[in-house]
Design a protein around this motif. Structure first.
Motif, PDB file in Angstrom:
ATOM      1  N   GLU A 277      -3.767 -20.344   6.208  1.00 58.17           N
ATOM      2  CA  GLU A 277      -4.751 -21.146   5.478  1.00 58.17           C
ATOM      3  C   GLU A 277      -5.419 -20.355   4.351  1.00 58.17           C
ATOM      4  O   GLU A 277      -5.864 -20.937   3.360  1.00 58.17           O
ATOM      5  N   ALA A 278      -5.485 -19.024   4.491  1.00 60.35           N
ATOM      6  CA  ALA A 278      -6.131 -18.195   3.470  1.00 60.35           C
ATOM      7  C   ALA A 278      -5.185 -17.820   2.335  1.00 60.35           C
ATOM      8  O   ALA A 278      -5.636 -17.431   1.252  1.00 60.35           O
ATOM      9  N   LEU A 279      -3.880 -17.939   2.553  1.00 58.80           N
ATOM     10  CA  LEU A 279      -2.899 -17.553   1.537  1.00 58.80           C
ATOM     11  C   LEU A 279      -2.696 -18.664   0.496  1.00 58.80           C
ATOM     12  O   LEU A 279      -2.908 -19.844   0.795  1.00 58.80           O
ATOM     13  N   PRO A 280      -2.282 -18.304  -0.707  1.00 59.11           N
ATOM     14  CA  PRO A 280      -1.884 -19.331  -1.680  1.00 59.11           C
ATOM     15  C   PRO A 280      -0.706 -20.138  -1.132  1.00 59.11           C
ATOM     16  O   PRO A 280       0.236 -19.568  -0.561  1.00 59.11           O
ATOM     17  N   ARG A 281      -0.758 -21.461  -1.286  1.00 61.86           N
ATOM     18  CA  ARG A 281       0.298 -22.331  -0.755  1.00 61.86           C
ATOM     19  C   ARG A 281       0.824 -23.235  -1.848  1.00 61.86           C
ATOM     20  O   ARG A 281       0.107 -23.555  -2.809  1.00 61.86           O
ATOM     21  N   ASP A 282       2.059 -23.654  -1.701  1.00 61.67           N
ATOM     22  CA  ASP A 282       2.653 -24.573  -2.676  1.00 61.67           C
ATOM     23  C   ASP A 282       2.134 -25.991  -2.395  1.00 61.67           C
ATOM     24  O   ASP A 282       1.365 -26.213  -1.444  1.00 61.67           O
ATOM     25  N   PRO A 283       2.509 -26.969  -3.205  1.00 58.33           N
ATOM     26  CA  PRO A 283       1.989 -28.331  -2.996  1.00 58.33           C
ATOM     27  C   PRO A 283       2.317 -28.928  -1.637  1.00 58.33           C
ATOM     28  O   PRO A 283       1.687 -29.908  -1.212  1.00 58.33           O
ATOM     29  N   HIS A 284       3.293 -28.366  -0.933  1.00 58.26           N
ATOM     30  CA  HIS A 284       3.666 -28.871   0.388  1.00 58.26           C
ATOM     31  C   HIS A 284       3.015 -28.063   1.513  1.00 58.26           C
ATOM     32  O   HIS A 284       3.348 -28.272   2.689  1.00 58.26           O
ATOM     33  N   GLY A 285       2.119 -27.143   1.150  1.00 62.31           N
ATOM     34  CA  GLY A 285       1.419 -26.367   2.177  1.00 62.31           C
ATOM     35  C   GLY A 285       2.187 -25.169   2.680  1.00 62.31           C
ATOM     36  O   GLY A 285       1.801 -24.554   3.681  1.00 62.31           O
ATOM     37  N   ASN A 286       3.263 -24.787   1.996  1.00 63.19           N
ATOM     38  CA  ASN A 286       4.062 -23.650   2.431  1.00 63.19           C
ATOM     39  C   ASN A 286       3.569 -22.356   1.789  1.00 63.19           C
ATOM     40  O   ASN A 286       3.117 -22.350   0.637  1.00 63.19           O
ATOM     41  N   ALA A 287       3.663 -21.272   2.534  1.00 64.33           N
ATOM     42  CA  ALA A 287       3.327 -19.943   2.016  1.00 64.33           C
ATOM     43  C   ALA A 287       4.429 -18.969   2.411  1.00 64.33           C
ATOM     44  O   ALA A 287       4.924 -19.016   3.544  1.00 64.33           O
ATOM     45  N   VAL A 288       4.786 -18.078   1.488  1.00 59.77           N
ATOM     46  CA  VAL A 288       5.871 -17.132   1.730  1.00 59.77           C
ATOM     47  C   VAL A 288       5.432 -15.736   1.318  1.00 59.77           C
ATOM     48  O   VAL A 288       4.891 -15.544   0.226  1.00 59.77           O
ATOM     49  N   ARG A 289       5.668 -14.771   2.204  1.00 61.97           N
ATOM     50  CA  ARG A 289       5.523 -13.352   1.881  1.00 61.97           C
ATOM     51  C   ARG A 289       6.845 -12.689   2.237  1.00 61.97           C
ATOM     52  O   ARG A 289       7.295 -12.772   3.374  1.00 61.97           O
ATOM     53  N   GLY A 290       7.461 -12.062   1.251  1.00 61.32           N
ATOM     54  CA  GLY A 290       8.779 -11.479   1.468  1.00 61.32           C
ATOM     55  C   GLY A 290       9.870 -12.401   0.973  1.00 61.32           C
ATOM     56  O   GLY A 290       9.625 -13.330   0.186  1.00 61.32           O
ATOM     57  N   GLU A 291      11.089 -12.164   1.420  1.00 65.44           N
ATOM     58  CA  GLU A 291      12.250 -12.921   0.961  1.00 65.44           C
ATOM     59  C   GLU A 291      12.465 -14.148   1.843  1.00 65.44           C
ATOM     60  O   GLU A 291      12.654 -14.024   3.057  1.00 65.44           O
ATOM     61  N   ALA A 292      12.415 -15.325   1.225  1.00 67.77           N
ATOM     62  CA  ALA A 292      12.617 -16.552   2.000  1.00 67.77           C
ATOM     63  C   ALA A 292      12.987 -17.694   1.071  1.00 67.77           C
ATOM     64  O   ALA A 292      12.642 -17.701  -0.115  1.00 67.77           O
ATOM     65  N   GLU A 293      13.698 -18.667   1.620  1.00 68.24           N
ATOM     66  CA  GLU A 293      14.010 -19.913   0.910  1.00 68.24           C
ATOM     67  C   GLU A 293      13.669 -21.069   1.837  1.00 68.24           C
ATOM     68  O   GLU A 293      14.135 -21.128   2.986  1.00 68.24           O
ATOM     69  N   LEU A 294      12.834 -21.986   1.340  1.00 66.32           N
ATOM     70  CA  LEU A 294      12.428 -23.148   2.122  1.00 66.32           C
ATOM     71  C   LEU A 294      12.925 -24.414   1.441  1.00 66.32           C
ATOM     72  O   LEU A 294      12.756 -24.574   0.227  1.00 66.32           O
ATOM     73  N   LYS A 295      13.558 -25.302   2.211  1.00 67.03           N
ATOM     74  CA  LYS A 295      14.031 -26.591   1.713  1.00 67.03           C
ATOM     75  C   LYS A 295      13.481 -27.711   2.589  1.00 67.03           C
ATOM     76  O   LYS A 295      13.616 -27.663   3.816  1.00 67.03           O
ATOM     77  N   ASN A 296      12.838 -28.685   1.952  1.00 67.16           N
ATOM     78  CA  ASN A 296      12.318 -29.847   2.664  1.00 67.16           C
ATOM     79  C   ASN A 296      11.427 -29.432   3.834  1.00 67.16           C
ATOM     80  O   ASN A 296      11.548 -29.933   4.951  1.00 67.16           O
ATOM     81  N   CYS A 297      10.503 -28.519   3.563  1.00 67.94           N
ATOM     82  CA  CYS A 297       9.589 -28.025   4.596  1.00 67.94           C
ATOM     83  C   CYS A 297       8.142 -28.325   4.198  1.00 67.94           C
ATOM     84  O   CYS A 297       7.810 -28.393   3.011  1.00 67.94           O
ATOM     85  N   ARG A 298       7.314 -28.488   5.201  1.00 68.32           N
ATOM     86  CA  ARG A 298       5.885 -28.681   4.967  1.00 68.32           C
ATOM     87  C   ARG A 298       5.080 -27.825   5.949  1.00 68.32           C
ATOM     88  O   ARG A 298       5.423 -27.746   7.129  1.00 68.32           O
ATOM     89  N   ASN A 299       4.032 -27.224   5.407  1.00 66.50           N
ATOM     90  CA  ASN A 299       3.110 -26.437   6.230  1.00 66.50           C
ATOM     91  C   ASN A 299       3.839 -25.351   7.012  1.00 66.50           C
ATOM     92  O   ASN A 299       3.638 -25.176   8.219  1.00 66.50           O
ATOM     93  N   VAL A 300       4.672 -24.603   6.308  1.00 69.95           N
ATOM     94  CA  VAL A 300       5.434 -23.513   6.917  1.00 69.95           C
ATOM     95  C   VAL A 300       4.972 -22.187   6.313  1.00 69.95           C
ATOM     96  O   VAL A 300       4.770 -22.085   5.101  1.00 69.95           O
TER      97      VAL A 300
END
Length: 346
Positions: A277-300
């Motif tokens: 909740e404290a990290l910057p998130r994309d419009p779908h509520g996802n946050a990533v630190r490090g190497e990752a790829e998210l497809k069709n995900c929310r609040n991850v």
């Protein structure tokens, strides 16, 4: 106005942020938000140019080198090496007993995130003015949700035009129904464990309500010794203390409890969901630190220190990769991470 002395408490093992947080390098000493560790960010908020003195850090022996390595170069801080963990009343008293009686202490946990530094500093100066008049002041953090993991402060009468209020009562962690009622009431704040006191006033109140702790701390300081910027209280005397939190030992008993309301984008980063909740998130509520790829995900949330993580079609999930350890939980399950075998036996 006296210069404010930051007293930074470095306790706890951070098991709820396993596997990233370990006993050897717990939460305060990790760069969980941005590139600055939570401990270093705490010290930087209390800089000389903002009206603060050099900090006094209270830490266990295992973390002294981490403290010394992460103190900002502009800070000539001193370190009180706590012989063993005896909860916050004794830790704060160690600093109070080492400071002049008229010093204004600002007690700050080392592992909190504060997004609005200007609001924090303004509240600190308001609290310091009240502390100079021998109020024992808590920061009353504006609640943004019906949180059941924090204690609350009920705001009482205003203290003149100081910007502070008396504390009508302290409230233990509520159930969800009560937390919702507190939020709707508007007169309740989160008790985030940030305090301002005059050192002598704090020791007087501690002696009034927990004389055993006050006497043992004073004796351990009197019989302690300095080693450069480090101070070592007497371990044998300190070991006799029956530990208690500063809330139970002093704040809930004193007749001089005050609070300063503040909205400062605060989080205790108490578990992986709080970090998400404290990290910057994309419009779908996802946050990533490090190497990752998210497809069709929310609040991850994905936090990986190396391996590339691919996540597809998932909602409400937290994935953490630390070396050979992988931890996966839902937001609701994040509260239980500290009970995992790996966290308990790290």
């Amino acid at each position: 106005m006296s210069t404010i002395v930051p007293v930074i408490l470095c306790g706890g093992s951070g098991t709820r942020l396993w596997p990233r947080s370990r006993k050897s390098k717990p939460k305060p000493f990790l760069p969980l938000i941005g590139e600055t560790t939570l401990f270093a960010a705490t010290a930087l908020r209390c800089s000389r140019d903002a009206g603060f003195a050099d900090p006094v850090v209270v830490a266990g022996a295992a973390h002294v080198r981490l403290v010394e390595g992460q103190l900002p170069s502009a800070s000539a801080g001193s370190i009180i090496v706590e012989p063993e963990a005896k909860n916050t009343a004794a830790a704060i008293a160690l600093a109070a007993a080492r400071l002049p009686a008229d010093a204004i202490m600002l007690v700050c946990p080392s592992d909190h995130y504060i997004g609005d530094v200007a609001a924090f500093r303004a509240a600190a100066h308001t609290a310091a003015a009240l502390a100079a008049d021998d109020w024992l002041v808590s920061f009353g953090i504006e609640p943004t949700a019906p949180e059941t993991g924090f204690g609350y402060l009920k705001r009482g009468d205003a203290i003149g035009t100081t910007g502070g209020y008396q504390v009508e009562r302290f409230v233990e962690k509520p159930d969800l129904a009560r937390a919702k009622a507190f939020l709707a009431d508007g007169g309740f704040s989160w008790n985030g464990g940030i305090f301002a006191f005059r050192a002598g006033a704090f020791m007087d109140e501690l002696a009034r309500h927990r004389l055993d702790i006050a006497q043992a701390v004073r004796a351990s300081v009197t019989q302690g010794h300095e080693d450069g910027d480090r101070f070592h209280p007497d371990a044998a005397v300190f070991a006799t203390i029956q530990g208690e939190s500063v809330d139970y030992a002093v704040m809930e008993k004193t007749s001089r409890a005050a609070m300063v309301p503040v909205a400062m984008e605060w989080s205790d980063i108490g578990n992986w969901q709080a970090l998400h909740e404290a990290l910057p998130r994309d419009p779908h509520g996802n946050a990533v630190r490090g190497e990752a790829e998210l497809k069709n995900c929310r609040n991850v949330l994905v936090d990986s220190d190396g391996p590339h993580v691919s996540v597809v079609g998932v909602d409400n999930l937290i994935i953490v990769v630390d070396g050979n350890n992988i931890m996966i939980t839902t937001p609701d399950g994040a509260q239980l991470v500290g009970k995992l075998h790996g966290a308990v036996n790290q």
